[in-house]
Design a protein around this motif. Structure first.
Motif, short mmCIF file in Angstrom:
data_model
loop_
_atom_site.label_atom_id
_atom_site.label_comp_id
_atom_site.label_asym_id
_atom_site.label_seq_id
_atom_site.Cartn_x
_atom_site.Cartn_y
_atom_site.Cartn_z
N LYS A 175 0.82 -1.13 -0.01
CA LYS A 175 -0.22 0.14 0.07
C LYS A 175 0.67 1.52 0.28
CE LYS A 175 -4.66 -1.84 0.73
NZ LYS A 175 -4.96 -1.31 -0.32
N ASP A 176 2.19 0.77 -0.29
CA ASP A 176 3.51 2.08 -0.58
C ASP A 176 3.14 2.77 -1.88
OD1 ASP A 176 5.62 1.21 -0.78
OD2 ASP A 176 4.86 -0.35 -0.88
N ALA A 177 3.58 3.93 -1.71
CA ALA A 177 4.83 4.54 -2.87
C ALA A 177 5.65 4.29 -3.45
CB ALA A 177 4.27 6.10 -3.25
N ASP A 178 6.39 2.84 -2.82
CA ASP A 178 8.09 2.87 -2.98
C ASP A 178 8.17 1.58 -3.26
OD1 ASP A 178 8.84 5.09 -1.46
OD2 ASP A 178 8.67 4.69 0.24
N PHE A 179 7.24 0.85 -3.81
CA PHE A 179 7.77 -0.30 -4.42
C PHE A 179 8.18 -1.24 -3.56
CE2 PHE A 179 7.07 3.04 -7.05
CZ PHE A 179 6.18 2.26 -8.22
N GLU A 180 8.26 -1.56 -2.10
CA GLU A 180 8.79 -2.83 -1.80
C GLU A 180 8.18 -4.16 -1.24
OE1 GLU A 180 7.59 -0.67 2.88
OE2 GLU A 180 8.92 0.87 2.61
N VAL A 181 6.97 -4.09 -1.67
CA VAL A 181 6.90 -5.62 -2.33
C VAL A 181 7.40 -6.06 -3.56
CG1 VAL A 181 5.28 -7.14 -2.32
CG2 VAL A 181 4.24 -5.64 -0.97
N LYS A 182 8.10 -7.03 -3.34
CA LYS A 182 9.08 -7.08 -4.41
C LYS A 182 8.51 -9.08 -4.88
CE LYS A 182 13.06 -7.84 -7.33
NZ LYS A 182 14.13 -7.37 -6.65
N PHE A 183 7.61 -9.26 -6.22
CA PHE A 183 7.36 -10.95 -6.29
C PHE A 183 8.70 -11.50 -6.99
CE2 PHE A 183 3.37 -8.99 -5.99
CZ PHE A 183 2.62 -10.11 -5.22
N MET A 184 9.63 -12.91 -6.57
CA MET A 184 9.79 -13.15 -6.66
C MET A 184 10.05 -13.58 -8.01
SD MET A 184 12.09 -11.66 -4.67
CE MET A 184 13.97 -12.49 -5.20
N LYS A 185 11.10 -14.47 -8.92
CA LYS A 185 11.15 -15.46 -10.06
C LYS A 185 10.64 -16.24 -9.88
CE LYS A 185 13.12 -17.05 -13.74
NZ LYS A 185 15.02 -17.89 -14.19
N GLY A 186 8.91 -16.71 -10.45
CA GLY A 186 8.49 -17.95 -10.11
C GLY A 186 6.91 -17.62 -9.36
N GLU A 187 7.11 -16.24 -9.18
CA GLU A 187 6.07 -15.53 -8.10
C GLU A 187 5.06 -15.23 -9.32
OE1 GLU A 187 7.25 -15.15 -3.55
OE2 GLU A 187 7.67 -13.47 -4.96
N ARG A 188 3.32 -14.79 -8.94
CA ARG A 188 2.82 -14.20 -9.63
C ARG A 188 1.72 -13.23 -8.84
NH1 ARG A 188 0.58 -17.04 -14.69
NH2 ARG A 188 0.82 -19.12 -12.74
N PRO A 189 1.54 -11.77 -8.82
CA PRO A 189 0.75 -11.20 -8.29
C PRO A 189 -0.32 -11.71 -8.67
CG PRO A 189 1.90 -9.61 -9.48
CD PRO A 189 2.36 -11.26 -10.05
N ASN A 190 -1.66 -11.80 -7.41
CA ASN A 190 -2.86 -12.88 -7.85
C ASN A 190 -4.01 -11.71 -8.22
OD1 ASN A 190 -4.89 -14.57 -6.90
ND2 ASN A 190 -4.91 -14.28 -4.68
N PHE A 191 -4.09 -11.63 -9.03
CA PHE A 191 -4.92 -10.91 -10.03
C PHE A 191 -5.79 -11.52 -11.03
CE2 PHE A 191 -1.82 -7.39 -8.79
CZ PHE A 191 -2.57 -6.55 -8.18
N ARG A 192 -6.46 -11.02 -11.23
CA ARG A 192 -7.64 -11.41 -12.27
C ARG A 192 -7.89 -10.50 -13.77
NH1 ARG A 192 -9.28 -17.50 -12.12
NH2 ARG A 192 -9.06 -17.62 -9.82
N LYS A 252 -6.32 7.59 -7.50
CA LYS A 252 -5.92 7.65 -6.49
C LYS A 252 -5.10 6.80 -6.48
CE LYS A 252 -7.16 5.31 -1.89
NZ LYS A 252 -7.49 5.36 -1.03
N LEU A 253 -3.63 6.31 -5.92
CA LEU A 253 -2.58 5.32 -5.93
C LEU A 253 -3.03 4.22 -4.51
CD1 LEU A 253 0.01 4.30 -7.11
CD2 LEU A 253 1.10 5.87 -5.04
N ASP A 254 -3.54 3.16 -4.79
CA ASP A 254 -3.60 2.17 -4.59
C ASP A 254 -2.58 1.04 -3.55
OD1 ASP A 254 -6.76 1.00 -3.09
OD2 ASP A 254 -5.59 -0.55 -3.21
N GLY A 255 -1.35 0.78 -4.51
CA GLY A 255 -0.45 0.81 -3.81
C GLY A 255 0.34 -0.07 -4.87
N THR A 256 1.27 -0.22 -4.96
CA THR A 256 2.92 -0.59 -5.64
C THR A 256 2.75 -2.34 -5.97
OG1 THR A 256 4.15 0.44 -4.16
CG2 THR A 256 3.44 1.74 -5.74
N TYR A 257 4.03 -2.64 -6.34
CA TYR A 257 4.87 -4.08 -6.17
C TYR A 257 6.02 -3.51 -7.26
CZ TYR A 257 1.77 -6.67 -10.09
OH TYR A 257 1.86 -6.56 -11.06
N GLN A 258 6.67 -4.69 -7.79
CA GLN A 258 7.81 -5.01 -8.16
C GLN A 258 7.41 -6.44 -8.61
OE1 GLN A 258 12.27 -3.96 -7.39
NE2 GLN A 258 11.14 -2.65 -5.44
#
Length: 705
Positions: A376-393, A459-465
């Motif tokens: 939920k930050d603006a700094d992309f603190e959450v990072k998905f590693m190789k082989g991981e995928r965000p849980n989005f449809r 509105k910015l709701d969140g970020t990730y790498q």
């Protein structure tokens, strides 16, 4: 693809599954089986099924006498007097086509001669062509069912399948046009040269028949069916045959597919221009407009207008056509591009995706990813590693630019998000520089958007790498861009299947809400720099200001002041002037934007909105403004404003509203009012029924809680 940071399922499949060679003879061939000469009396194939014929030659399904392999054989019988020129021209065409490798292009696997006979071999043998589907689709339910079974999707009606072919054909054409080989083009796009290999649509022929006929007779080589799809400049002078002509012909194929999608007989379209579609482009576009009932119809109409432009250089490139059409989707999720050619971010590829089966054009499902949540930050603190995928449809693609892709997604809640993924630019050779530029752009945009606390700014709701990809999650995911909302609002309410809601209320309130949003941007010492009807969004009757990429570019430009720096507009989908930019920007596009620029652009948007409020259309306004030289635009804006003012009975106090709008559009930037002044004027405006020019949120506070 022009953007090497993007890929598609079809691209991935081609890279990981290179085609095997087709052994069609036991004779000693060159490395790829092309240009072999047999004795004049020998024919290496038994022709088991005739597929078509014409003045240029014939096509048959052939079975090799030596290996048993089945291919499609294109047969040409060459006149002795023109043999040398004809063979040379055909071999040159084949030499180019043999290098093509795309999911939606038939594969050239060989060629040979026997005396004065020239043969070209392709695979696979198609089930039918688009011409057959268009002509027979509505003849009987039995025939319709047979076609659906043949194409391989009996439970997905052709009427829903055909629109997906548009994006696939556009992707194949942009692949062809973007090849390193100069002057590669199709030259003969028409439904008869578009085949179905099961549920895969493919281009074939590539003007080889035209080359043959031209060399044999010295004429242009156009058949009656080819003439129907050719632009006027080619019919007048064959030397004009180039990539813009492919775009024109492809647009007419799209138009015929659209007719079937709308349930109209194909003859209804063809009767509008008996021999040549080029003779009645206005009539064809009017037909499309009269069948527009929802957002994607209007998006297609706008794209066709550009593709069918009388001036070849004004037509979009094949890449721009594909980038547009991947964003077209109906309310009940009929997509105008197959899932095989939808854009994917190359950097987020996983090992599981490498093992995928051959891409299926109608599989738009997205598997769930890991349970890890985005930040939920603006700094992309959450990072998905190789082989991981965000849980989005995935729901639909929204926008493509050189360094980003935006789409609509949802996770474990019914509320959808706008996900903007920023990736390294494709034209840098230094990996560290690529990652750094993408990171700086994403970080700056996230921090800029996080500053805003306004009810009418996304509105910015969140970020990730995710690998080298940086994702911003914005809310709300809008239903409309304002540009399409305004056009849909011009359609009679009883015709629409996708309602824009209470158009009158939305447009009236938008004046004050947008002024308040721009004022908030300027209060934060920022300039939007790209206000237009495509950077303003509609969701549930409310307007939202978005597209903040230009702000990021402005920050970079400020840092580089005093150095030689030329800024290109990465977001322009078409090579055209920015109609929302003041005159000083079109003269010196690299200058730093100022608040006065935003006010001018907002004035242009206001003019469009008021045009629709008064029962006119944006297309009327565009025709009035842009039919002449660009240098006259300021006086024409003034004339259109006066014309609307004379017919206005919707705004009180009328004189104050129109005086403000005229000053917003002033040629001299020092005469333009501030956003605060515009906001104050809009807050004073109302209708005769005392309806206000701002929404209920703005009536209590212009800020988010």
């Amino acid at each position: 693809m022009s953007n090497t940071s993007l890929t598609t399922k079809a691209d991935r499949w081609r890279e990981s599954h290179p085609p095997e060679s087709v052994k069609w003879t036991k004779a000693q061939l060159d490395s790829e089986g092309f240009d072999h000469e047999f004795e004049e009396s020998y024919e290496p194939f038994n022709f088991i099924k005739e597929l078509g014929s014409g003045g240029h030659g014939s096509v048959a399904e052939g079975k090799s006498k030596e290996t048993g392999v089945i291919v499609v054989v294109k047969r040409f019988d060459v006149e002795p007097s023109r043999a040398d020129n004809t063979f040379a021209a055909l071999r040159k065409e084949v030499d180019v086509m043999r290098k093509l490798s795309h999911h939606h292009i038939t594969r050239f696997v060989g060629s040979y001669t026997t005396g004065l006979r020239f043969r070209i071999l392709t695979v696979p043998a198609a089930i039918c062509n688009l011409e057959l589907v268009l002509c027979n689709f509505q003849k009987s339910e039995t025939q319709k069912s047979d076609l659906e079974r043949a194409i391989g999707k009996p439970h997905w009606p052709i009427q829903r399948f055909l629109p997906s072919c548009m994006g696939c054909l556009a992707h194949a054409l942009q692949y062809m046009h973007n090849m390193a080989i100069p002057h590669v083009r199709h030259k003969d796009i028409k439904p008869a040269n578009i085949l179905f290999n099961g549920n895969i649509v493919q281009f074939c022929d590539f003007g080889i028949s035209k080359t043959f006929t031209t060399e044999q007779s010295g004429s242009t080589g156009y058949s009656p069916k080819t003439i129907r799809y050719a632009p006027s400049e080619v019919l007048e002078d064959d030397k004009h045959q180039g990539r813009p002509q492919d775009i024109f012909s492809l647009a007419l194929v799209f138009l015929e597919i659209f007719a079937i999608y709308k349930g109209s007989p194909i003859q209804e379209i063809r009767d509008l221009a008996k021999e040549k579609y080029a003779d009645n482009i206005p009539g064809l576009l009017d037909w499309v407009w009269n069948h527009c009932v929802e957002r994607c119809d209007i998006q297609l109409y706008e794209l066709l207008r550009r593709m069918l432009d009388h001036v070849p250089d004004n037509r979009p490139t094949a890449t721009q056509v594909w980038e547009s059409i991947v964003t077209f989707a109906t309310q009940d999720r009929v997509y105008f591009c197959g899932s095989c050619c939808m854009p994917l971010v190359l950097a987020t590829r996983t090992e599981e995706q490498d093992k995928e089966e051959s891409p299926y054009p109608l599989d738009y499902r997205r598997e769930a990813g890991t349970n890890k949540r985005y930040g939920k930050d603006a700094d992309f603190e959450v990072k998905f590693m190789k082989g991981e995928r965000p849980n989005f449809r995935w729901v639909r693609c929204l926008r493509l630019t050189k360094m980003s892709i935006s789409d609509e997604v949802y996770d474990d809640t019914p509320t959808t998000l706008c996900r903007k993924r920023i990736f390294p630019p494709p034209d840098s050779n230094n990996d560290a520089d690529e990652a750094c530029e993408a990171w700086e752009s994403a970080k700056n945009e996230a921090r800029i958007v996080r500053k805003f606390k306004h009810a009418h700014i996304l509105k910015l709701d969140g970020t990730y790498q995710h690998d080298n990809c940086y994702a911003l999650l914005l809310t709300p995911a809008a239903t409309f861009e304002l540009q399409y909302f305004l056009r849909l609002a011009s359609i009679e309410p009883e015709k629409r299947t996708m309602s824009p809601g209470d158009v009158s209320t939305t447009l009236r309130e938008a004046f004050g809400c947008l002024a308040s949003a721009v004022m908030h941007v300027h209060e934060n010492q920022l300039v939007h720099g790209d206000i237009s009807s495509s950077s303003i969004f509609i969701k549930d009757g409310l307007v939202y200001l978005g597209h903040f990429g230009q702000m990021v570019l402005e920050q970079r430009r400020k840092k580089m002041q005093g150095t030689h720096y030329h800024m290109e507009d990465d977001d322009d989908k078409y090579v055209r002037k920015n109609r929302y930019a003041p005159q000083e920007n079109t003269v010196a596009p690299a200058h730093l934007h100022t608040p006065a620029d935003d006010i001018y652009s907002l004035g242009c948007v206001y003019l469009e909105m008021q045009t629709v409020r008064q029962g006119r259309t944006v297309m009327e306004m565009e025709k009035f403004l842009y039919s002449g030289p660009w240098k006259n635009i300021e006086s024409k804006l003034n004339d259109w404003t006066k014309e609307l003012e004379r017919g206005d009975c919707l705004v009180l106090p009328s004189n104050k509203f129109w005086q403000c709008l005229r000053m917003m559009l002033a040629a001299e930037k020092h005469l333009r009012p501030t956003a605060q002044h515009v906001h104050e004027v809009m807050n004073e405006c109302k209708t005769a029924g005392n309806d206000l020019f701002y929404c209920t949120f703005c009536s209590s506070s212009q800020r988010r809680p």
